[in-house]
Design a protein around this motif. Structure first.
Motif, short mmCIF file in Angstrom:
data_model
loop_
_atom_site.label_atom_id
_atom_site.label_comp_id
_atom_site.label_asym_id
_atom_site.label_seq_id
_atom_site.Cartn_x
_atom_site.Cartn_y
_atom_site.Cartn_z
N ALA A 66 -8.92 14.59 -8.28
CA ALA A 66 -7.92 13.79 -7.58
C ALA A 66 -7.91 12.43 -8.26
O ALA A 66 -8.75 12.13 -9.11
N VAL A 67 -6.94 11.61 -7.90
CA VAL A 67 -6.83 10.26 -8.47
C VAL A 67 -7.03 9.25 -7.35
O VAL A 67 -6.42 9.36 -6.27
N ALA A 68 -7.91 8.29 -7.61
CA ALA A 68 -8.16 7.21 -6.65
C ALA A 68 -7.52 5.93 -7.17
O ALA A 68 -7.58 5.63 -8.36
N LYS A 69 -6.89 5.19 -6.26
CA LYS A 69 -6.34 3.89 -6.60
C LYS A 69 -7.00 2.86 -5.71
O LYS A 69 -6.92 2.96 -4.47
N VAL A 70 -7.66 1.90 -6.32
CA VAL A 70 -8.37 0.84 -5.59
C VAL A 70 -7.63 -0.47 -5.85
O VAL A 70 -7.55 -0.94 -6.99
N TYR A 71 -7.09 -1.05 -4.79
CA TYR A 71 -6.27 -2.25 -4.94
C TYR A 71 -7.13 -3.49 -5.05
O TYR A 71 -8.22 -3.58 -4.47
N ALA A 72 -6.63 -4.46 -5.81
CA ALA A 72 -7.31 -5.75 -5.93
C ALA A 72 -7.41 -6.39 -4.55
O ALA A 72 -6.58 -6.13 -3.67
N PRO A 73 -8.43 -7.23 -4.33
CA PRO A 73 -8.64 -7.81 -3.00
C PRO A 73 -7.42 -8.52 -2.41
O PRO A 73 -7.21 -8.50 -1.20
N ASP A 74 -6.60 -9.13 -3.27
CA ASP A 74 -5.42 -9.83 -2.76
C ASP A 74 -4.20 -8.92 -2.60
O ASP A 74 -3.12 -9.39 -2.25
N ARG A 75 -4.39 -7.62 -2.83
CA ARG A 75 -3.27 -6.68 -2.72
C ARG A 75 -3.59 -5.51 -1.81
O ARG A 75 -2.94 -4.47 -1.85
N VAL A 76 -4.60 -5.68 -0.94
CA VAL A 76 -5.06 -4.58 -0.09
C VAL A 76 -3.94 -4.01 0.78
O VAL A 76 -3.84 -2.79 0.98
N GLU A 77 -3.08 -4.89 1.28
CA GLU A 77 -2.01 -4.43 2.17
C GLU A 77 -1.01 -3.53 1.45
O GLU A 77 -0.29 -2.74 2.09
N SER A 78 -0.96 -3.60 0.13
CA SER A 78 -0.02 -2.76 -0.63
C SER A 78 -0.39 -1.29 -0.57
O SER A 78 0.48 -0.43 -0.81
N ALA A 79 -1.64 -0.98 -0.27
CA ALA A 79 -2.06 0.43 -0.22
C ALA A 79 -1.27 1.19 0.83
O ALA A 79 -0.78 2.30 0.57
N GLY A 80 -1.14 0.62 2.02
CA GLY A 80 -0.40 1.30 3.08
C GLY A 80 1.07 1.48 2.74
O GLY A 80 1.67 2.52 3.03
N LEU A 81 1.66 0.47 2.08
CA LEU A 81 3.07 0.55 1.71
C LEU A 81 3.30 1.63 0.66
O LEU A 81 4.24 2.41 0.76
N GLU A 82 2.41 1.69 -0.33
CA GLU A 82 2.57 2.71 -1.37
C GLU A 82 2.32 4.10 -0.82
O GLU A 82 3.00 5.07 -1.19
N HIS A 83 1.34 4.21 0.08
CA HIS A 83 1.06 5.51 0.71
C HIS A 83 2.28 6.00 1.48
O HIS A 83 2.62 7.19 1.45
#
Length: 248
Positions: free
Chosen positions: A44-61
């Protein structure tokens, strides 16, 4: 499969937990960490967001989920953590690398049918499907060839953290600008590719905004200029497009 959340998932979805099961070198990414992991006997592929971009994970998901359910070819989202996403691994070749390879093999010929199939028809159809799925109110953003993977006879879109509600024409402009500014840059053959890409997009999307396309390409070139060493030449080409339009 139903997408899982961090609390219900059997894999540690924290950045440290995902890094601990990383396989190989990370993928190329300007802002975040993206890498392959072993998962349920496969990858699988994991994407770990930079600390100042954590909120982007939910939007991309959310974008990935909507695309997957709407028939737009993207990696299937598997799980969402706090600032991390786990998604399906797509076996294939990056479209940017494939373009470079086929261009060299064809001796710089824009008549290569495989290039035309992948780019002018494949990318245009993918963009039209995405825009239609979001009612032509959303752009995927960062529409560079590197954000597409060719797997068999299918093209998958990647990296949606810049997606948002804005003019979808910016996606077509970005794809055209990226194609024009790849070596060899701004050749007559490349402009022919761009015109054909646009014509196929108008066909697949049922729209025609050809009069606005030079401005969309120029804006994308200016955006790319901030990240590239040849930024001045990109801005010069943007000015020409605004003055003269797309050359025939």
């Amino acid at each position: 499969m139903t997408e899982a959340t961090e609390d219900s998932f059997p894999v540690d979805l924290t950045p440290a937990g995902l890094e601990s099961i990383k396989v190989g070198e990370p993928y190329r990414s300007r802002k975040n960490r993206v890498f392959k992991i072993r998962f349920r006997g496969s990858f699988a592929v994991a994407k770990v967001y930079a600390p100042d971009r954590v909120e982007s994970a939910g939007l991309e998901h959310e974008i990935l989920t909507k695309c997957h359910r709407g028939g737009v070819l993207v990696p299937r989202p598997i799980a969402l953590g706090k600032g991390t996403i786990l998604m399906e691994y797509i076996e294939g070749e990056n479209l940017s690398d494939m373009f470079d390879r086929l261009w060299r093999e064809e001796g710089g010929s824009t008549n290569c049918q495989e290039l035309r199939r992948l780019i002018t028809d494949g990318v245009s159809e993918w963009l039209a499907r995405f825009h239609r799925a979001f009612g032509f109110h959303e752009a995927r953003g960062d529409t560079i060839l590197r954000n597409f993977v060719v797997s068999g006879d299918r093209i998958y879109g990647l990296d949606f953290e810049e997606a948002g509600e804005r003019d979808p024409l910016s996606d077509l402009g970005g794809a055209c600008a990226n194609l024009l500014s790849m070596n060899p840059k701004f050749t007559p053959g490349k402009f022919g590719f761009v015109r054909e890409l646009a014509e196929r997009y108008w066909h697949h999307s049922g729209t025609d905004r050809s009069a606005e396309l030079p401005e969309a390409i120029a804006a994308a070139l200016e955006h790319y200029s901030a990240f590239r060493t040849d930024g001045q030449s990109l801005c010069a080409q943007a000015k020409k497009l605004r003055t003269n339009g797309l050359p025939r």
